[in-house]
Design an enzyme around this catalytic site. Structure first.
Site, mmCIF file in Angstrom:
data_model
loop_
_atom_site.group_PDB
_atom_site.id
_atom_site.type_symbol
_atom_site.label_atom_id
_atom_site.label_comp_id
_atom_site.label_asym_id
_atom_site.label_seq_id
_atom_site.Cartn_x
_atom_site.Cartn_y
_atom_site.Cartn_z
ATOM 1 C CG HIS A 1 -1.999 -0.992 1.203
ATOM 2 N ND1 HIS A 1 -2.820 -1.205 0.117
ATOM 3 C CD2 HIS A 1 -2.394 -1.887 2.155
ATOM 4 C CE1 HIS A 1 -3.670 -2.187 0.392
ATOM 5 N NE2 HIS A 1 -3.426 -2.621 1.616
ATOM 6 C CG ASP B 1 -5.158 -9.828 3.705
ATOM 7 O OD1 ASP B 1 -4.844 -10.324 2.607
ATOM 8 O OD2 ASP B 1 -4.915 -8.642 3.995
ATOM 9 C CG ASP C 1 -3.140 -8.308 0.853
ATOM 10 O OD1 ASP C 1 -2.376 -8.626 1.770
ATOM 11 O OD2 ASP C 1 -4.145 -7.578 1.013
#
Length: 307
Positions: free
Chosen positions: A126, A244, A163
């Site tokens: 990110h 995740d 992810d």
């Protein structure tokens, strides 16, 4: 050749407060699971060096790096955003996380290792060229990919991100760069609410609705990722390995299980064997249910070790 496993003590010293999901216990859970299941002795353990400013600044603007140095607290926490904080050890950990990816790239390209996994934190995908966000400070995978292109003279590298969140930092670093192909899926709409606008020809980022399961993800891999990867013929693969999207992880709402991560990893190993001399560097991103994270990393590493 063996699978490298890069880590560093500073990764356990960075923390963002009690009950924050991106916590040191994530790495401890992984380590415990690898030891209890006999994987530990099969890995070539290496201590991650710190990345240099020159390596980091191939992706991040110098003034941004300087701002993190200026904000690093002597005690307590400095908030970057409501979910991302620095403690006195954060900057050191972030430098070593980026350094793990760079060192793994060097070792894999040199032929010392077949592939490598960076069990590092803070995560990176990110972090934009001029902004920390989403638990991330430096984009470890992007720094490693740029290092492979710049320091080692590779012509084409691929970044695969599984992810649950879109890797907005990685896309910002490489959008419209013909030397880099990025392939990902991510839950949408979902944080960071990006990845579905301003499409670039070198980006194959696929939004999926909440509750998508492994069958949906495998269809994306088989029908979209693999044709793009095989057409691109990368000379090295980098993986933003976030876990995740697992069905037990409360920070996402997707439905993957360990077998899905093993299957995806095997597809990427096959691409790397076909085009990249087997060269893969994988870096830990998300994954916040400790049991699911540990089991999924084990499944991912088992495929890498058995190549």
């Amino acid at each position: 050749m063996s699978t490298g496993y890069y880590t560093h003590p500073s990764f356990l010293m960075h923390e963002m407060g009690h009950f924050h999901p991106e916590c040191p216990e994530r790495l401890q859970a992984i380590e415990d699971h690898l030891i209890s299941h006999g994987m530990d002795g099969l890995l070539d353990r290496r201590e991650a060096p710190a990345a240099t400013d020159a390596q980091i600044e191939r992706v991040h603007r110098p003034e941004y790096v300087a701002s993190l140095v200026a904000m690093s607290p002597a005690t307590g926490y400095h908030p970057i955003d409501p979910d991302t904080l620095m403690n006195p050890h954060t900057l050191t950990a972030a430098r070593h996380a980026a350094g793990a990816a760079v060192a793994a790239t060097d070792a894999v390209i040199a032929g010392e290792l077949e592939n490598a996994f960076c069990c590092a934190r803070p995560p990176g995908h990110h972090a934009e060229p001029d902004r920390a966000m989403g638990f991330c400070f430096f984009d470890n995978v992007a720094i490693a990919a740029r290092h492979a292109l710049t320091a080692h003279g590779l012509s084409r590298v691929a970044i695969v991100d599984f992810d649950v969140h879109h890797g907005n930092g990685t896309e910002a670093a490489f959008r419209d760069d013909p030397q880099v192909l990025m392939c990902s899926f991510f839950q949408h709409p979902f944080y960071p609410y990006s990845g579905t606008e301003h499409f670039a020809p070198n980006m194959s980022n696929i939004p999926l609705p909440a509750y998508s399961n492994g069958l949906a993800v495998r269809e994306v891999v088989e029908t979209i990722w693999l044709p793009r990867l095989n057409e691109f013929k990368p000379e090295m693969l980098f993986i933003s390995a976030g876990f995740d999207a697992h069905r037990e992880d409360d920070l996402g709402q997707m439905g993957l299980v360990e077998q899905d991560y093993a299957w995806i990893t095997q597809q990427l190993v096959d691409v790397a064997r076909a085009h990249a001399k087997g060269r893969i560097v994988s870096c830990l991103e998300g994954g916040y249910n400790l049991s699911a994270l540990a089991r999924s990393v084990f499944a991912h590493l088992k495929v890498l070790v058995e190549t």
